[in-house]
Enzyme design. Structure first.
Site, mmCIF file in Angstrom:
data_model
loop_
_atom_site.group_PDB
_atom_site.id
_atom_site.type_symbol
_atom_site.label_atom_id
_atom_site.label_comp_id
_atom_site.label_asym_id
_atom_site.label_seq_id
_atom_site.Cartn_x
_atom_site.Cartn_y
_atom_site.Cartn_z
ATOM 1 N N LYS A 1 0.581 14.329 1.015
ATOM 2 C CA LYS A 1 -0.909 15.013 0.626
ATOM 3 C C LYS A 1 -1.025 16.562 0.623
ATOM 4 O O LYS A 1 -2.141 16.727 0.058
ATOM 5 C CB LYS A 1 -1.653 14.156 1.570
ATOM 6 N N THR B 1 -8.701 6.456 -1.739
ATOM 7 C CA THR B 1 -10.011 6.249 -1.856
ATOM 8 C C THR B 1 -11.102 7.194 -1.788
ATOM 9 O O THR B 1 -12.125 6.959 -2.476
ATOM 10 C CB THR B 1 -10.274 4.832 -0.984
ATOM 11 N N HIS C 1 0.747 -1.379 0.063
ATOM 12 C CA HIS C 1 0.050 0.172 -0.070
ATOM 13 C C HIS C 1 0.894 1.230 0.074
ATOM 14 O O HIS C 1 0.354 2.543 0.274
ATOM 15 C CB HIS C 1 -0.929 0.150 1.151
ATOM 16 N N LYS D 1 -14.803 8.186 -3.604
ATOM 17 C CA LYS D 1 -15.849 8.595 -3.015
ATOM 18 C C LYS D 1 -16.629 9.915 -3.200
ATOM 19 O O LYS D 1 -17.465 10.287 -3.340
ATOM 20 C CB LYS D 1 -15.718 8.301 -1.240
ATOM 21 N N ARG E 1 -5.889 11.812 5.971
ATOM 22 C CA ARG E 1 -4.778 11.895 6.886
ATOM 23 C C ARG E 1 -3.936 13.084 6.659
ATOM 24 O O ARG E 1 -3.857 13.431 5.578
ATOM 25 C CB ARG E 1 -4.038 11.145 7.156
HETATM 26 C C1 GFP Z 1 -2.412 3.741 2.111
HETATM 27 C C2 GFP Z 1 -2.256 4.245 0.824
HETATM 28 C C3 GFP Z 1 -3.683 5.014 0.051
HETATM 29 C C4 GFP Z 1 -4.370 3.780 -0.151
HETATM 30 C C5 GFP Z 1 -4.817 3.060 0.962
HETATM 31 C C6 GFP Z 1 -5.592 1.745 0.617
HETATM 32 O O1 GFP Z 1 -3.491 4.314 2.811
HETATM 33 O O2 GFP Z 1 -3.005 5.558 -1.161
HETATM 34 O O3 GFP Z 1 -5.553 4.336 -0.948
HETATM 35 O O4 GFP Z 1 -3.667 2.563 1.721
HETATM 36 O O5 GFP Z 1 -4.689 0.899 -0.357
HETATM 37 F F1 GFP Z 1 -1.472 5.508 1.150
HETATM 38 P P1 GFP Z 1 -3.155 5.044 4.254
HETATM 39 O O6 GFP Z 1 -3.435 3.741 5.354
HETATM 40 O O7 GFP Z 1 -1.664 5.421 4.456
HETATM 41 O O8 GFP Z 1 -4.025 6.183 4.816
#
Ligand code: GFP
Length: 838
Positions: free
Chosen positions: A570, A672, A373, A676, A565
């Site tokens: 970001k 994500t 991720h 949404k 977050r």
């Molecule tokens: C991480 C990544 C995001 C991704 C999510 C789900 O999120 O880009 O969309 O995992 O795959 F950074 P956080 O848990 O770090 O917010």
């Protein structure tokens, strides 16, 4: 004995009371629970009592489906998806379950007839905040889709006593408060006190040779913790499939030591209990220094060990052979947090079930799959070898052995390429050895995937490049998705009804059907209905903003939403720099035409992440000045909405006009929230990062506001020697904004408050905020321009929603099922258990 007609009738009545879905039965069920569970009667029952009674009544209706599903999955031939995740950001259950059961309206009637408003009761629920952000929320969306697609699945995780902290804002600073979500009880879980596993920790390993001359290891633990299962039924949308989320609570095997007590050591008598219970006590925040967090490693191992023991027990109890574990379960690792599972599986197979090493490794590699991720190298988990050994001495030996054999294989395949060998090694070289969890996950899995097309490509080119070179067949992309049940039907009922009135309800289970809306995108009356709903949702949010922050905002201004977050990559600070630039333009030219805009921020900063907390302070400080300046005349407003969680997200997304997805290209794996927001008709201003790229492809470039450097340009700029100071000097608007922050303009003339943030921007700026500033501001002008043309905006908004089919988590789950898990739907039939037992 044959039952009489009268008996059958009373059984049916009993069944109807327990599981009937009509308003009258629901009302009776609530009153029953109020009485028999809470010991209350209507005259003295509080709203919370009603919430609990209603939830128990709903849970009864889930249980009938849950038991039928469990029964079906116990069938020996049924393969089950096992999702291992340290986080599940579920959000409140009640409304979601009402929707999935199809009884929302009936429950509304039932509660009205009891003199209660359903919304009040729904608002009583304390959401289980068992996750930090995207990763945990993704796990929750996937649980919903697995059940909706009728895929047999168990989600395994930790039942944290305290979830993600609650955020408050005091004097503009983030304040953290404990999230005591279990305080008033949790009606959704079922404690399985009899279902527990022992987990060893610490101690040392003895080696010996048994009577057959076999070399054996005996792990003598320093302590043993018991994991107790707490099950939450997860019902799919309008299906009988009700899967299990099994969360483990840590306890001491015996909670009270009488011998110690009798010796007069009173506190010592309960100390074991305290130490053991600490393991599942609290969720670790993201972005904290992970070094030296013994408890975190204990947590990870604890839940993974319980889960694997549980899977093996299920498999064996159905007559399965340990060698064919992978016929029963496919185990998905949600990031590296559960990657210790690879070593634990080897330990269970080799030490406990006495499987030969090579066969054990083969079983393990056929069972696990790994999702990555993040590309941020600092977020890839590693453990200091000494710390690791103190917690998991036997696993260190096992990992050393896995690594030795694995590197032999690598040596042969690479003709001894030392660079490759050291990059692929599970244990790093050098004096301070580290266990690299991503390498363990890659070595022990048959599949590795990223979470958006760009991210999966970058994985292959950067952090997992060497793995890709040797095992390209293991790699694939599985773009994330989100559940339209929670993120549209539940959060935005008005928009959902409007959509259904045009194209029917099929889209709720097949989001591709939203394309049916395209034919109405140019229809002025539909455009108007669409924008009326948006306005209603903005009015609702404006009310909440006023209640929560005392800031009055205008629902007809652009609602520009940046919620996620708080993190430097970001780039919430890029957004606020734009706000300052806009503010200065108004100050310099008070009569200039400005399209009114409300900038809404929300998100938590990890408690130990200094710069992220400073970013919150900067947003609130700018808000204080801008919101009160009479020259601005309310044309721009800045809001920091506190305590961003699932409940608040559900209120914010439907009201958004603009979705800020402005991370540095190449840094956000997927995102994500971007999905949404688009589903709810917001237009994205974003970089070519994560899933933004695919969203733009789907909605069309003309319906997306693009700015900023591409990932390749970012790399190039860095390699050329990026100097943020040059950008600061070259752009007067940027320079003025930074100088104002620096001089204390937004902080009562105390310039030192934001010193660290400004220094980081001017002299490091690793996320290229200053480099992207100019193109961001220019694109924001296009946003404002577009908003002036109401019809054009409405059309763009409709087309955004209409083209989001790909981003349903149902599509993601189908992809996982087809390409990785090789599991298909297995519909569940309801059984009348009362009749069966007669
Ligand atoms: C991480 C990544 C995001 C991704 C999510 C789900 O999120 O880009 O969309 O995992 O795959 F950074 P956080 O848990 O770090 O917010």
């Amino acid at each position: 004995m044959k039952s009489s007609t009268k008996d059958t009738e009373s059984i049916l009545t009993r069944e109807e009371t327990r599981t009937g879905l009509g308003p009258e039965t629901l009302k009776r069920a609530i009153l029953n629970h109020l009485f028999y569970n809470q010991g209350k009667f209507p005259e003295i029952a509080t709203r919370n009592d009603y919430y609990m009674a209603m939830s128990f009544a709903v849970r009864d209706r889930l249980l009938q489906r849950w038991v039928a599903s469990v029964k079906k999955y116990l069938n020996a031939d049924q393969k089950i998806v096992s999702y291992l995740s340290a986080e599940y950001l579920l959000g409140p259950h009640l409304a979601n379950n009402l929707i999935n059961l199809g009884i929302y309206e009936n429950m509304e009637k039932a509660s009205n007839s009891l003199g209660m408003n359903l919304d009040w009761l729904i608002a009583k629920e304390q959401e289980p905040g068992l996750g930090n952000g995207g990763l945990g929320r993704l796990a929750a969306c996937y649980m919903d889709s697995l059940a909706t697609l009728e895929i047999p699945a168990i989600g395994y995780g930790i039942r944290y006593q305290f979830g993600i902290f609650e955020q408050d804002i005091k004097d503009g600073w983030q304040i953290e408060d404990t999230d005591n979500w279990l305080r008033r009880g949790n009606p959704w879980e079922i404690a399985k006190r009899e279902l527990g596993y022992d987990v060893k920790l610490g101690g040392y390993v003895q080696h010996y040779t048994d009577i057959n001359g076999k070399f054996k290891a005996n792990w003598i633990p320093g302590m043993i913790v018991k994991g107790i299962a707490y099950d939450t039924p997860i019902l799919g949308y309008r299906v009988n499939t009700c899967n299990t989320l099994r969360l483990w609570k840590s306890e001491a095997p015996k909670s009270f030591d009488f011998q110690t007590f009798n010796q007069g050591l009173y506190s010592g008598a309960v100390s074991d209990k305290t130490v053991c219970e600490n393991i599942s006590k609290v969720l670790y925040p993201n972005d904290e220094q992970r070094e030296g967090k013994i408890l975190r490693l204990q947590q990870q191992y604890f839940f993974v060990s319980c889960s694997l023991q549980d899977m093996i027990a299920i498999h064996l109890s159905q007559g399965g052979k340990i060698e064919r574990f992978y016929d029963k379960f496919v185990v998905q690792l949600n990031d590296t947090h559960p990657a210790i599972g690879v070593a634990e599986m080897m330990r269970l197979l080799v030490d406990v079930y006495e499987v030969e090493w090579d066969l054990a490794w083969d079983i393990t590699k056929k069972s696990f799959a790994y999702t990555n991720h993040t590309l941020l190298p600092e977020a890839l988990e590693t453990w200091d070898q000494d710390l690791f050994q103190s917690v998991l001495p036997r696993h260190l030996e096992i990992i050393q052995e896995i690594n030795r054999r694995f590197l032999d294989e690598v040596t042969i395949r690479t003709y001894g390429d030392q660079d490759l060998i050291s990059s692929l090694s599970i244990i790093s070289d050098g004096p301070w050895k580290k266990i690299r969890m991503a390498n363990l996950a890659c070595a022990g899995s048959f599949a590795i995937n990223g979470v958006a097309a760009l991210h999966s490509e970058l994985l292959k080119k950067t952090v997992l490049k060497d793995w890709y070179q040797l095992w390209p067949e293991k790699f694939s992309n599985k773009t994330n998705g989100v559940t339209p049940r929670r993120w549209m039907v539940l959060s935005n009922p008005k928009l959902s009804s409007l959509i259904s009135s045009k194209i029917g309800e099929g889209w709720i289970k097949n989001l591709d059907e939203l394309t049916g809306l395209e034919q109405y995108a140019d229809d002025p009356s539909f455009q108007q209905e669409w924008m009326v709903v948006k306005h209603e949702m903005k009015k609702d949010l404006a009310k909440r903003i006023l209640q929560r922050t005392k800031i009055k905002v205008d629902p007809s201004s652009i609602f520009d939403v940046h919620v996620k977050r708080i993190h430097e990559y970001k780039r919430q600070h890029l957004n606020i720099l734009h706000v300052i630039a806009l503010y200065n333009r108004i100050k310099q030219n008070p009569d200039a035409e400005v399209v009114p805009r409300t900038f809404i921020f929300a998100g938590k900063a990890a408690p130990g992440y200094h710069l992220a907390k400073l970013m919150i302070k900067l947003i609130t400080s700018v808000a204080d000045v801008v919101n009160q300046d009479p020259i601005v005349k309310d044309r721009i407003k800045v809001v920091f909405y506190p305590n961003y969680n699932v409940t608040n997200a559900q209120r914010i997304y439907p009201a958004a006009d603009v979705s800020e997805q402005i991370s540095t290209a190449g840094k956000e794996a997927s995102g994500t929230g971007n999905m949404k927001l688009s589903m709810n008709g917001a237009l994205t201003i974003g970089t070519l990062d994560g899933a933004n790229v695919e969203i733009r492809d789907c909605v069309g470039a003309e319906n997306f506001f693009l700015f900023g450097l591409t990932e390749e340009e970012v790399q190039q700029k860095k390699s050329e020697g990026y100097n943020p100071f040059d950008y600061y000097m070259a752009n007067p608007e940027l320079k003025l904004a930074i100088d104002q922050i620096n001089s204390g303009y937004f902080s009562h003339m105390n310039g030192s408050v934001f010193k660290d943030l400004i220094n980081s921007l001017l002299y490091h700026d690793q996320y290229l905020v200053l480099a992207d500033f100019e193109s961001y501001v220019a694109e924001q002008e296009r946003v404002a321009e577009a908003y002036k043309d109401k019809q054009r905006w409405a059309k763009m908004s409709i087309l955004n929603a209409a083209r989001m089919g790909k981003f349903s988590s149902d599509r993601s789950i189908k992809d996982y099922c087809d390409d990785i898990w090789k599991v298909g739907p297995s519909p569940v039939e309801l059984v009348d258990f009362h009749q069966k037992t007669q």
